[in-house]
Design a protein around this motif. Structure first.
Motif, PDB file in Angstrom:
ATOM      1  N   LEU A 128       0.831  -1.200   0.000  1.00  0.00           N
ATOM      2  CA  LEU A 128       0.000   0.000   0.000  1.00  0.00           C
ATOM      3  C   LEU A 128       0.868   1.254   0.000  1.00  0.00           C
ATOM      4  O   LEU A 128       1.819   1.354   0.776  1.00  0.00           O
ATOM      5  N   PRO A 129       0.530   2.227  -0.844  1.00  0.00           N
ATOM      6  CA  PRO A 129       1.292   3.470  -0.897  1.00  0.00           C
ATOM      7  C   PRO A 129       0.876   4.454   0.193  1.00  0.00           C
ATOM      8  O   PRO A 129      -0.271   4.464   0.638  1.00  0.00           O
ATOM      9  N   THR A 173     -10.544  -1.152  -4.476  1.00  0.00           N
ATOM     10  CA  THR A 173     -10.190  -1.805  -3.215  1.00  0.00           C
ATOM     11  C   THR A 173      -8.766  -2.337  -3.322  1.00  0.00           C
ATOM     12  O   THR A 173      -8.441  -3.089  -4.236  1.00  0.00           O
ATOM     13  N   ALA A 174      -7.942  -1.952  -2.372  1.00  0.00           N
ATOM     14  CA  ALA A 174      -6.547  -2.377  -2.377  1.00  0.00           C
ATOM     15  C   ALA A 174      -6.322  -3.648  -1.561  1.00  0.00           C
ATOM     16  O   ALA A 174      -5.414  -4.417  -1.853  1.00  0.00           O
ATOM     17  N   MET A 175      -7.163  -3.858  -0.530  1.00  0.00           N
ATOM     18  CA  MET A 175      -6.932  -4.984   0.362  1.00  0.00           C
ATOM     19  C   MET A 175      -8.178  -5.240   1.196  1.00  0.00           C
ATOM     20  O   MET A 175      -8.903  -4.307   1.529  1.00  0.00           O
ATOM     21  N   CYS A 176      -8.410  -6.504   1.531  1.00  0.00           N
ATOM     22  CA  CYS A 176      -9.528  -6.890   2.402  1.00  0.00           C
ATOM     23  C   CYS A 176      -9.041  -7.772   3.543  1.00  0.00           C
ATOM     24  O   CYS A 176      -8.110  -8.545   3.368  1.00  0.00           O
ATOM     25  N   TRP A 177      -9.713  -7.638   4.671  1.00  0.00           N
ATOM     26  CA  TRP A 177      -9.544  -8.570   5.777  1.00  0.00           C
ATOM     27  C   TRP A 177     -10.772  -9.463   5.815  1.00  0.00           C
ATOM     28  O   TRP A 177     -11.901  -8.975   5.706  1.00  0.00           O
ATOM     29  N   LEU A 178     -10.584 -10.764   5.992  1.00  0.00           N
ATOM     30  CA  LEU A 178     -11.695 -11.681   6.199  1.00  0.00           C
ATOM     31  C   LEU A 178     -12.024 -11.690   7.682  1.00  0.00           C
ATOM     32  O   LEU A 178     -11.124 -11.839   8.517  1.00  0.00           O
ATOM     33  N   LEU A 215      -9.735   0.158   1.774  1.00  0.00           N
ATOM     34  CA  LEU A 215      -9.565  -1.094   2.469  1.00  0.00           C
ATOM     35  C   LEU A 215     -10.945  -1.689   2.746  1.00  0.00           C
ATOM     36  O   LEU A 215     -11.946  -0.961   2.740  1.00  0.00           O
ATOM     37  N   CYS A 216     -11.005  -2.976   3.009  1.00  0.00           N
ATOM     38  CA  CYS A 216     -12.288  -3.658   3.068  1.00  0.00           C
ATOM     39  C   CYS A 216     -12.292  -4.717   4.175  1.00  0.00           C
ATOM     40  O   CYS A 216     -11.257  -5.313   4.483  1.00  0.00           O
ATOM     41  N   LEU A 217     -13.450  -4.908   4.741  1.00  0.00           N
ATOM     42  CA  LEU A 217     -13.724  -6.055   5.606  1.00  0.00           C
ATOM     43  C   LEU A 217     -14.695  -6.941   4.840  1.00  0.00           C
ATOM     44  O   LEU A 217     -15.634  -6.440   4.230  1.00  0.00           O
ATOM     45  N   THR A 218     -14.501  -8.247   4.896  1.00  0.00           N
ATOM     46  CA  THR A 218     -15.411  -9.173   4.236  1.00  0.00           C
ATOM     47  C   THR A 218     -15.726 -10.338   5.168  1.00  0.00           C
ATOM     48  O   THR A 218     -14.812 -10.938   5.743  1.00  0.00           O
TER      49      THR A 218
END
Length: 125
Positions: free
Chosen positions: A11-12, A63-68, A119-122
């Motif tokens: 991530l920048p 979306t650059a990244m997600c957490w499960l 960023l994302c939560l899934t």
């Protein structure tokens, strides 16, 4: 071949110190390692996030990244207490209620870090 390898997100950040403080204060992440160019975080098992300084930060609108997460509401409530703001969307193909979108893959919620990265939560279905 690659299906057995661990991945990590890159991530920048336009201001690395501001990003380090945000990840500490909002997401409760502490650097695992600091390099000349950035900071490495561990996020579970062998997953990593590398945040590095660049003038290109915040330019991506995806979306650059997600957490499960096993419980999206509880995770969102905890992050909201720490000042994280979740986005609401209402356009064809994406509608959120209380910050959560639901589809056949599960339930997701998006927020931006201090550098404008999405960023994302899934919670998988």
């Amino acid at each position: 071949m690659l299906e057995s390898y661990v991945t990590y997100s890159v991530l920048p950040a336009s201001d690395l110190q501001r990003a380090v403080e945000w990840y500490r204060d909002k997401l409760e992440l502490e650097p695992e390692r600091t390099t000349e160019g950035g900071v490495l975080y561990g996020t579970g098992s062998e997953a990593k996030i590398y945040v590095y300084e660049t003038g290109n930060a915040g330019t991506a609108q995806n979306t650059a990244m997600c957490w499960l997460t096993p419980d999206i509401e509880a995770t969102m409530a905890h992050l909201r207490e720490r000042g994280v703001v979740f986005a609401d969307y209402d356009f064809p193909g994406l509608h959120t209620e209380n910050g959560i979108a639901t589809d056949d893959m599960g339930r997701s919620a998006w927020f931006q870090d201090s550098e404008g990265n999405y960023l994302c939560l899934t919670q998988p279905a």
